[in-house]
Structures are given as structure tokens and as C-alpha cells.
Design a protein around this motif. Structure first.
Motif, mmCIF file in Angstrom:
data_model
loop_
_atom_site.group_PDB
_atom_site.id
_atom_site.type_symbol
_atom_site.label_atom_id
_atom_site.label_comp_id
_atom_site.label_asym_id
_atom_site.label_seq_id
_atom_site.Cartn_x
_atom_site.Cartn_y
_atom_site.Cartn_z
ATOM 1 N N VAL A 19 -1.580 12.620 2.137
ATOM 2 C CA VAL A 19 -0.522 12.082 3.001
ATOM 3 C C VAL A 19 -1.154 11.356 4.186
ATOM 4 O O VAL A 19 -2.054 11.887 4.845
ATOM 5 C CB VAL A 19 0.398 13.211 3.489
ATOM 6 C CG1 VAL A 19 1.492 12.643 4.399
ATOM 7 C CG2 VAL A 19 1.028 13.934 2.304
ATOM 8 N N LEU A 20 -0.717 10.137 4.411
ATOM 9 C CA LEU A 20 -1.193 9.359 5.562
ATOM 10 C C LEU A 20 -0.007 9.009 6.453
ATOM 11 O O LEU A 20 1.141 9.077 6.026
ATOM 12 C CB LEU A 20 -1.870 8.068 5.088
ATOM 13 C CG LEU A 20 -3.152 8.232 4.245
ATOM 14 C CD1 LEU A 20 -3.629 6.872 3.751
ATOM 15 C CD2 LEU A 20 -4.241 8.907 5.068
ATOM 16 N N GLY A 74 0.452 5.997 7.712
ATOM 17 C CA GLY A 74 0.841 4.606 7.500
ATOM 18 C C GLY A 74 -0.072 3.967 6.477
ATOM 19 O O GLY A 74 -1.095 4.533 6.100
ATOM 20 N N GLY A 75 0.270 2.788 6.028
ATOM 21 C CA GLY A 75 -0.519 2.090 5.023
ATOM 22 C C GLY A 75 -1.696 1.315 5.589
ATOM 23 O O GLY A 75 -2.502 0.755 4.840
ATOM 24 N N ASP A 93 -4.555 10.377 -3.333
ATOM 25 C CA ASP A 93 -3.407 11.303 -3.349
ATOM 26 C C ASP A 93 -3.482 12.269 -2.178
ATOM 27 O O ASP A 93 -3.913 13.412 -2.318
ATOM 28 C CB ASP A 93 -3.386 12.073 -4.678
ATOM 29 C CG ASP A 93 -3.198 11.130 -5.848
ATOM 30 O OD1 ASP A 93 -3.779 11.381 -6.924
ATOM 31 O OD2 ASP A 93 -2.507 10.091 -5.667
ATOM 32 N N TYR A 146 6.632 5.364 8.908
ATOM 33 C CA TYR A 146 7.781 6.269 8.794
ATOM 34 C C TYR A 146 7.828 6.842 7.359
ATOM 35 O O TYR A 146 6.811 7.243 6.804
ATOM 36 C CB TYR A 146 9.092 5.547 9.137
ATOM 37 C CG TYR A 146 9.042 4.731 10.398
ATOM 38 C CD1 TYR A 146 9.162 3.333 10.348
ATOM 39 C CD2 TYR A 146 8.835 5.335 11.634
ATOM 40 C CE1 TYR A 146 9.111 2.570 11.505
ATOM 41 C CE2 TYR A 146 8.782 4.581 12.805
ATOM 42 C CZ TYR A 146 8.922 3.188 12.724
ATOM 43 O OH TYR A 146 8.855 2.424 13.882
ATOM 44 N N GLU A 147 9.008 6.806 6.714
ATOM 45 C CA GLU A 147 9.117 7.327 5.341
ATOM 46 C C GLU A 147 8.819 6.236 4.314
ATOM 47 O O GLU A 147 8.791 6.514 3.114
ATOM 48 C CB GLU A 147 10.537 7.857 5.110
ATOM 49 C CG GLU A 147 10.974 8.946 6.064
ATOM 50 C CD GLU A 147 9.972 10.089 6.154
ATOM 51 O OE1 GLU A 147 9.481 10.357 7.268
ATOM 52 O OE2 GLU A 147 9.660 10.681 5.112
ATOM 53 N N GLY A 148 8.647 5.011 4.780
ATOM 54 C CA GLY A 148 8.392 3.912 3.855
ATOM 55 C C GLY A 148 9.349 2.754 4.105
ATOM 56 O O GLY A 148 10.007 2.683 5.144
ATOM 57 N N ALA A 179 -5.178 2.188 4.432
ATOM 58 C CA ALA A 179 -5.345 1.740 3.042
ATOM 59 C C ALA A 179 -5.609 0.237 3.012
ATOM 60 O O ALA A 179 -6.465 -0.247 2.260
ATOM 61 C CB ALA A 179 -4.109 2.101 2.223
ATOM 62 N N LEU A 237 0.870 -1.178 0.000
ATOM 63 C CA LEU A 237 0.000 0.000 0.000
ATOM 64 C C LEU A 237 0.910 1.232 0.000
ATOM 65 O O LEU A 237 1.708 1.425 0.933
ATOM 66 C CB LEU A 237 -0.908 0.007 1.220
ATOM 67 C CG LEU A 237 -2.064 -1.004 1.273
ATOM 68 C CD1 LEU A 237 -2.895 -0.943 0.025
ATOM 69 C CD2 LEU A 237 -1.624 -2.384 1.661
ATOM 70 N N SER A 238 0.790 2.049 -1.028
ATOM 71 C CA SER A 238 1.785 3.112 -1.216
ATOM 72 C C SER A 238 1.225 4.255 -2.061
ATOM 73 O O SER A 238 0.468 4.010 -3.008
ATOM 74 C CB SER A 238 2.981 2.506 -1.955
ATOM 75 O OG SER A 238 3.656 3.478 -2.698
ATOM 76 N N ILE A 262 -0.361 -0.468 -4.513
ATOM 77 C CA ILE A 262 -1.749 0.013 -4.613
ATOM 78 C C ILE A 262 -1.883 1.280 -3.775
ATOM 79 O O ILE A 262 -1.402 1.335 -2.634
ATOM 80 C CB ILE A 262 -2.737 -1.042 -4.067
ATOM 81 C CG1 ILE A 262 -2.679 -2.335 -4.907
ATOM 82 C CG2 ILE A 262 -4.159 -0.495 -4.046
ATOM 83 C CD1 ILE A 262 -3.509 -3.484 -4.325
ATOM 84 N N SER A 263 -2.510 2.311 -4.368
ATOM 85 C CA SER A 263 -2.762 3.549 -3.615
ATOM 86 C C SER A 263 -4.262 3.766 -3.468
ATOM 87 O O SER A 263 -5.022 3.495 -4.401
ATOM 88 C CB SER A 263 -2.171 4.758 -4.361
ATOM 89 O OG SER A 263 -2.601 5.966 -3.711
ATOM 90 N N GLY A 271 3.376 0.356 4.988
ATOM 91 C CA GLY A 271 4.550 1.140 5.351
ATOM 92 C C GLY A 271 4.262 2.029 6.543
ATOM 93 O O GLY A 271 3.101 2.328 6.848
HETATM 94 C C1 LIG Z 1 0.753 11.802 -1.866
HETATM 95 C C2 LIG Z 1 1.938 11.420 -1.045
HETATM 96 C C3 LIG Z 1 3.223 11.742 -1.478
HETATM 97 C C4 LIG Z 1 4.310 11.394 -0.698
HETATM 98 C C5 LIG Z 1 4.147 10.711 0.520
HETATM 99 C C6 LIG Z 1 2.862 10.386 0.941
HETATM 100 C C7 LIG Z 1 2.629 9.659 2.213
HETATM 101 O O1 LIG Z 1 1.547 9.695 2.720
HETATM 102 N N1 LIG Z 1 3.657 8.953 2.739
HETATM 103 C C8 LIG Z 1 3.509 8.235 3.980
HETATM 104 C C9 LIG Z 1 2.981 6.821 3.749
HETATM 105 N N2 LIG Z 1 1.746 6.930 3.019
HETATM 106 C C10 LIG Z 1 0.980 5.878 2.623
HETATM 107 O O2 LIG Z 1 1.228 4.737 2.928
HETATM 108 C C11 LIG Z 1 -0.194 6.203 1.728
HETATM 109 C C12 LIG Z 1 -0.574 7.529 1.506
HETATM 110 C C13 LIG Z 1 -1.641 7.810 0.646
HETATM 111 C C14 LIG Z 1 -2.362 6.811 -0.006
HETATM 112 C C15 LIG Z 1 -1.981 5.478 0.230
HETATM 113 N N3 LIG Z 1 -2.504 4.329 -0.253
HETATM 114 O O3 LIG Z 1 -1.799 3.312 0.265
HETATM 115 C C16 LIG Z 1 -0.840 3.768 1.072
HETATM 116 C C17 LIG Z 1 -0.921 5.164 1.077
HETATM 117 C C18 LIG Z 1 4.019 5.960 3.013
HETATM 118 C C19 LIG Z 1 4.916 5.373 4.070
HETATM 119 C C20 LIG Z 1 4.184 5.508 5.377
HETATM 120 C C21 LIG Z 1 2.857 6.143 5.082
HETATM 121 C C22 LIG Z 1 1.746 10.745 0.167
#
Ligand SMILES: Cc1cccc(C(=O)NCC2(NC(=O)c3cccc4nocc34)CCCC2)c1
Length: 247
Positions: free
Chosen positions: A137-138, A140-141, A135, A115-117, A144, A87-88, A131-132, A113
Motif C-alpha cells: 500500500v502506498l 500515491g502513485g 503489491d 486518496y482512494e484513487g 511508482a 500507476l495503480s 502499471i503496478s 492517483g
Molecule cells: C495492494 C493494494 C491494494 C489496494 C490499495 C493499494 C494502495 O496502495 N492504494 C493507494 C494507491 N496506491 C498506489 O497508487 C500504488 C500502490 C502500490 C503499487 C503501485 N504501483 O503503482 C501505483 C501503486 C492508489 C490510489 C492512491 C495510492 C494497494
């Protein structure tokens, strides 16, 4: 169907999968959701799962070893082959078409994920697709993953009752947004229930609801309308909605 979820917060996944449609699907043995924590597979006293990013910068990155060991344990918990989906935000947007594909699989593993991933080498070596859910910022995954699990659970035969099937079939059938819904009281300071819904004329009610679904999709999500296969009757209903809207 079996879904294994690799997450630093498996209790979140287990709790969200224990209620509602997903919880009932599990009780009916239509679905099995198992959480796995990479921290349980981290070596050493500190059970370290993250470390600082090469190249500097803020935050931490999830390390390879605990993830690889955890994914292996999850994979080996069932004999069936298991694709791994990360999930990303870099993933392919989740759609109902993609949900149908996932729901047809005997099992899959979801990687969340924090932290930063995760270390990119894990994605290259262990992940079949990303899979996202959108758009933004969350943290964690996991949220999702819960979305994917809910959408997939609803497509398991026997998971839904008639009312739940209705809304599922409606969007599955024509890809339109929903019509407005009303309940008691009929009259309220906030307004009246549309008379047609109280008329008992079921043909007129169905027509009104269809027109509202078409009209709202046109107004709010014209992109969905492009995808929808509209019948001639639909096109006429939408034309009438647009005339009344622009009047
Ligand atoms: C637009 C954008 C750009 C750069 C970073 C991020 C961001 O949110 N980065 C943080 C994380 N986000 C997600 O996991 C996540 C976020 C959103 C939808 C998702 N669908 O699935 C997993 C998803 C990734 C690592 C830890 C959490 C978001």
C-alpha cells in the motif's frame, strides 16, 4: 523522449527527476519530464480535485473534470501521440521487458492517483494501461512514476556511464541478481574480502562473480532463474555453487 506526469504533487516528480541518472539524461536532452497538476485545471474558487465516494465509505476520489482537462493539456503540449498509463495496484506488474517497451516510445503520460484513487470513468475513457510497481500500500502513485521514469531513463542511449551500463547490461543480458561487491579495507572486523577478488586472476574473478550471481539468484529468486537462459558453463557453475552450499 518525453514523459508527462499528471500528479497533485508535480514538484515531487520534478525534484526526483532532477537528480542522478535521470537529471543527467534531462541535461543531455535525452529525456524531458514535465509535471502537470490537475488542481490547475479545477474549476471554481475551491479548485476542487476530489470528492466523496458514491456508495459511502472512507476517503475521497479524484474527480473526472480536472483530470480530463489536465490530461488534455499534457497531451496537447506535444504533437506526438501519447499513451496514458495509470500507476495503480490493479496494474500489470512492472518488469524490465515492460520498461524496454516504454523506453522505445517517443512519449507517454503517467497518471498518479491519490486518496482512494481516480473515478473509474477516467480509467475507461483516458487510460491505455495500468502499471503496478508491487503489491503493497502506498499513499500515491508518484513513487511508482519515479520508478518508471528512472528505469526508462537508464535505457536512453547516452544516459549511462560505463559502470552504470555494466550493471544495466548484466541484468538485461541474463536476468540474474548481482554478485557481492567489496571495497577497501581488505581486512576488517566485519570480515575479509574473498581472496579470489585480490588474486589478480581475472578469469578466476569473472568465474567467481558469475557463480555468485547464479547462486544468489538460485537462493533468493529461483523464479528469475527459470527465466534466465543459462549456458552449459553457467549450469556447471551453479551446480558447483549448490554442492558447496549444501556441503
Ligand atoms: C495492494 C493494494 C491494494 C489496494 C490499495 C493499494 C494502495 O496502495 N492504494 C493507494 C494507491 N496506491 C498506489 O497508487 C500504488 C500502490 C502500490 C503499487 C503501485 N504501483 O503503482 C501505483 C501503486 C492508489 C490510489 C492512491 C495510492 C494497494
Amino acid at each position: 523522449m518525453r514523459i508527462d506526469v499528471v500528479s497533485l504533487f508535480p514538484e515531487f516528480i520534478a525534484q526526483s527527476a532532477a537528480v542522478g541518472v535521470v537529471g543527467r539524461a534531462q541535461q543531455r536532452d535525452l529525456l524531458d519530464v514535465h509535471g502537470w497538476n490537475p488542481r490547475d485545471y479545477a474549476q471554481g474558487g475551491y479548485r476542487r480535485v476530489d470528492d466523496r465516494p458514491f456508495g459511502g465509505g472512507p476517503g475521497m476520489v479524484m474527480m473526472i473534470e480536472p483530470l480530463q482537462a489536465c490530461l488534455r493539456a499534457a497531451r496537447e503540449a506535444d504533437a506526438r501521440p501519447a499513451p496514458v498509463f495509470y500507476l495503480s495496484p490493479q496494474g500489470a506488474p512492472l518488469t524490465q521487458t515492460r520498461v524496454r517497451q516504454l523506453a522505445a516510445m517517443p512519449r507517454f503520460i503517467l497518471l498518479c492517483g491519490r486518496y482512494e484513487g481516480v473515478d473509474e470513468r477516467v480509467l475507461a475513457a483516458e487510460v491505455d494501461a495500468e502499471i503496478s510497481i508491487g503489491d503493497y500500500v502506498l499513499s500515491g502513485g508518484e513513487l511508482a512514476a519515479a520508478v518508471v521514469i528512472d528505469a526508462v531513463a537508464r535505457l536512453q542511449d547516452g544516459a549511462l556511464n560505463d559502470a552504470e551500463s555494466a550493471v544495466q547490461d548484466s541484468f538485461e543480458g541474463d536476468g540474474l541478481l548481482d554478485c557481492p561487491h567489496y571495497t577497501h579495507p581488505a581486512s576488517h572486523p566485519l570480515g575479509e574480502v574473498p581472496a579470489v577478488l585480490r588474486s589478480g586472476d581475472h578469469a578466476a574473478i569473472a568465474r567467481w562473480r558469475r557463480m555468485q550471481a547464479l547462486g544468489r539468484t538460485w537462493l533468493r529468486r529461483p523464479d528469475l532463474l527459470d527465466e534466465a537462459a543459462l549456458s552449459k558453463a553457467d549450469a556447471q557453475l551453479l551446480a558447483q555453487f549448490r554442492r558447496e552450499h549444501d556441503a
